[in-house]
Design a protein around this motif. Structure first.
Motif, PDB file in Angstrom:
ATOM      1  N   GLY A  81      70.891  16.883  64.594  1.00 26.91           N
ATOM      2  CA  GLY A  81      71.055  18.238  64.009  1.00 26.91           C
ATOM      3  C   GLY A  81      70.232  19.512  64.845  1.00 26.91           C
ATOM      4  N   VAL A  82      69.106  18.981  65.283  1.00 31.06           N
ATOM      5  CA  VAL A  82      68.280  20.166  65.900  1.00 31.06           C
ATOM      6  C   VAL A  82      68.988  20.369  67.465  1.00 31.06           C
ATOM      7  CG1 VAL A  82      66.346  20.049  64.724  1.00 31.06           C
ATOM      8  CG2 VAL A  82      66.283  18.530  66.597  1.00 31.06           C
ATOM      9  N   LEU A  83      69.634  19.451  67.968  1.00 26.36           N
ATOM     10  CA  LEU A  83      70.296  19.689  69.387  1.00 26.36           C
ATOM     11  C   LEU A  83      71.532  20.360  69.126  1.00 26.36           C
ATOM     12  CD1 LEU A  83      69.537  16.377  71.232  1.00 26.36           C
ATOM     13  CD2 LEU A  83      68.828  18.642  71.936  1.00 26.36           C
ATOM     14  N   LYS A  84      72.473  19.878  68.114  1.00 24.50           N
ATOM     15  CA  LYS A  84      73.841  20.286  68.021  1.00 24.50           C
ATOM     16  C   LYS A  84      74.211  20.898  66.659  1.00 24.50           C
ATOM     17  CE  LYS A  84      75.325  16.231  70.698  1.00 24.50           C
ATOM     18  NZ  LYS A  84      76.131  15.049  70.725  1.00 24.50           N
ATOM     19  N   GLY A  85      73.820  20.487  65.684  1.00 23.74           N
ATOM     20  CA  GLY A  85      74.158  20.769  64.445  1.00 23.74           C
ATOM     21  C   GLY A  85      75.206  20.113  63.997  1.00 23.74           C
ATOM     22  N   PHE A  86      75.797  20.275  62.473  1.00 23.58           N
ATOM     23  CA  PHE A  86      76.821  19.676  62.032  1.00 23.58           C
ATOM     24  C   PHE A  86      77.738  20.727  61.648  1.00 23.58           C
ATOM     25  CE2 PHE A  86      73.098  16.739  61.832  1.00 23.58           C
ATOM     26  CZ  PHE A  86      73.803  15.568  62.398  1.00 23.58           C
ATOM     27  N   THR A  87      78.993  20.356  61.482  1.00 26.58           N
ATOM     28  CA  THR A  87      80.161  21.239  60.912  1.00 26.58           C
ATOM     29  C   THR A  87      81.127  20.468  59.915  1.00 26.58           C
ATOM     30  OG1 THR A  87      80.139  22.695  62.743  1.00 26.58           O
ATOM     31  CG2 THR A  87      82.047  23.015  61.379  1.00 26.58           C
ATOM     32  N   TYR A  88      81.325  20.677  58.744  1.00 30.33           N
ATOM     33  CA  TYR A  88      82.239  20.280  57.888  1.00 30.33           C
ATOM     34  C   TYR A  88      83.355  21.454  57.669  1.00 30.33           C
ATOM     35  CZ  TYR A  88      79.984  16.005  56.157  1.00 30.33           C
ATOM     36  OH  TYR A  88      79.324  14.889  56.222  1.00 30.33           O
ATOM     37  N   LYS A  89      84.729  20.871  57.603  1.00 32.90           N
ATOM     38  CA  LYS A  89      85.674  21.685  57.448  1.00 32.90           C
ATOM     39  C   LYS A  89      86.582  21.386  56.151  1.00 32.90           C
ATOM     40  CE  LYS A  89      86.300  23.256  62.115  1.00 32.90           C
ATOM     41  NZ  LYS A  89      87.453  23.320  63.126  1.00 32.90           N
ATOM     42  N   LEU A  90      86.686  22.275  55.385  1.00 31.35           N
ATOM     43  CA  LEU A  90      87.381  21.936  54.006  1.00 31.35           C
ATOM     44  C   LEU A  90      88.642  22.720  53.854  1.00 31.35           C
ATOM     45  CD1 LEU A  90      84.014  21.777  53.216  1.00 31.35           C
ATOM     46  CD2 LEU A  90      85.028  20.914  51.042  1.00 31.35           C
ATOM     47  N   ILE A 137      87.558  26.408  54.669  1.00 30.57           N
ATOM     48  CA  ILE A 137      86.148  26.844  54.410  1.00 30.57           C
ATOM     49  C   ILE A 137      85.359  26.001  55.284  1.00 30.57           C
ATOM     50  CG2 ILE A 137      84.285  26.499  52.873  1.00 30.57           C
ATOM     51  CD1 ILE A 137      86.178  26.566  50.586  1.00 30.57           C
ATOM     52  N   ILE A 138      84.525  26.684  56.014  1.00 28.90           N
ATOM     53  CA  ILE A 138      83.759  25.878  57.237  1.00 28.90           C
ATOM     54  C   ILE A 138      81.965  26.058  56.754  1.00 28.90           C
ATOM     55  CG2 ILE A 138      82.965  26.080  59.567  1.00 28.90           C
ATOM     56  CD1 ILE A 138      85.740  27.235  59.984  1.00 28.90           C
ATOM     57  N   LEU A 139      81.518  24.795  56.646  1.00 30.05           N
ATOM     58  CA  LEU A 139      80.026  24.800  56.519  1.00 30.05           C
ATOM     59  C   LEU A 139      79.520  24.240  57.838  1.00 30.05           C
ATOM     60  CD1 LEU A 139      80.283  22.684  53.151  1.00 30.05           C
ATOM     61  CD2 LEU A 139      80.112  24.967  53.390  1.00 30.05           C
ATOM     62  N   LYS A 140      78.326  24.992  58.063  1.00 32.99           N
ATOM     63  CA  LYS A 140      77.678  24.456  59.324  1.00 32.99           C
ATOM     64  C   LYS A 140      76.013  24.513  59.155  1.00 32.99           C
ATOM     65  CE  LYS A 140      80.852  26.971  62.527  1.00 32.99           C
ATOM     66  NZ  LYS A 140      80.897  27.574  63.421  1.00 32.99           N
ATOM     67  N   GLY A 141      75.442  23.678  59.600  1.00 32.62           N
ATOM     68  CA  GLY A 141      73.936  23.749  59.469  1.00 32.62           C
ATOM     69  C   GLY A 141      73.436  22.536  60.192  1.00 32.62           C
ATOM     70  N   ILE A 142      72.170  22.574  60.014  1.00 31.51           N
ATOM     71  CA  ILE A 142      71.429  21.419  61.262  1.00 31.51           C
ATOM     72  C   ILE A 142      70.903  20.202  60.275  1.00 31.51           C
ATOM     73  CG2 ILE A 142      70.542  23.040  62.716  1.00 31.51           C
ATOM     74  CD1 ILE A 142      67.639  22.754  61.370  1.00 31.51           C
ATOM     75  N   ASP A 143      71.054  20.214  58.836  1.00 29.51           N
ATOM     76  CA  ASP A 143      70.680  19.108  58.178  1.00 29.51           C
ATOM     77  C   ASP A 143      71.719  18.487  57.814  1.00 29.51           C
ATOM     78  OD1 ASP A 143      69.375  17.084  56.536  1.00 29.51           O
ATOM     79  OD2 ASP A 143      68.310  18.429  55.691  1.00 29.51           O
ATOM     80  N   LEU A 144      72.057  17.171  58.260  1.00 32.65           N
ATOM     81  CA  LEU A 144      73.573  16.607  57.801  1.00 32.65           C
ATOM     82  C   LEU A 144      73.485  16.304  56.287  1.00 32.65           C
ATOM     83  CD1 LEU A 144      75.923  14.846  58.654  1.00 32.65           C
ATOM     84  CD2 LEU A 144      74.756  12.888  59.011  1.00 32.65           C
TER      85      LEU A 144
END
Length: 181
Positions: A81-90, A137-144
């Motif tokens: 998470g602190v290196l790349k982050g995470f993305t979820y797409k809905l 809807i695109i969700l992005k963040g560093i905490d999975l």
């Protein structure tokens, strides 16, 4: 079957990440941000050896042995998470009534879902960045865990009730999960 007296798993720490282990809490700092988590509930030992985090349990039963792998996975997700982050797409799917979506602060407002007059309001953690691109809807963040929980809340918030789910497929569905922002 011989029972071993130690279950141990390790996580390699990349050079661009700084890790601080204080008893049962782990703090990870990287280019994307900082995450901190306490594992005080887990009956395990966490220590730092050079550029490697060691998660271990002495004389474990089944539950403690499984907990070692779980905590190792959480730490690995923090580092990713602190290196790349995470993305979820809905994906917003509708056939009967056009669904309108907007973001107000840390809330996602779903209007006209199934022709309802009252909008559905879904709260999202502040650390998750929400954007809307067309029907996505695109969700992005560093905490999975926070990004995944926000995506699940949005999907569950638009569940069709008291209608045949084979006919009424309207809703918001997770269609892609990926590392990187």
């Amino acid at each position: 079957m011989v029972k071993t007296n130690l279950v141990q798993q390790t996580v390699k720490v990349p050079d661009s990440v700084e890790v601080i282990v204080d008893r049962s809490s782990v703090c990870v700092k990287g280019p994307m941000g900082r995450l901190e988590r306490s594992f005080a509930h887990a009956p395990i030992t966490i220590r730092l050896n050079d550029r490697e985090i060691v998660v271990e349990s002495y004389w474990p039963d089944k539950r403690r042995a499984a907990m070692v792998g779980t905590v190792r996975s959480h730490i690995r997700n923090m580092i990713t998470g602190v290196l790349k982050g995470f993305t979820y797409k809905l994906k917003v799917v509708y056939a009967h009534f056009p669904i309108n979506i907007r973001v107000q602060g840390n809330e996602v407002v779903v209007e006209n879902f199934g022709g309802e007059r009252r909008p559905r309001v879904i709260s999202v953690p502040n650390s998750v960045n929400v954007s809307i691109a067309g029907d996505d809807i695109i969700l992005k963040g560093i905490d999975l865990e926070e990004v995944g929980q926000a995506a699940a809340k949005i999907q569950q918030g638009t569940r069709v009730k008291k209608k045949d789910p084979r006919v009424f497929l309207d809703g918001i569905y997770i269609f892609e999960r990926q590392e990187g922002m």
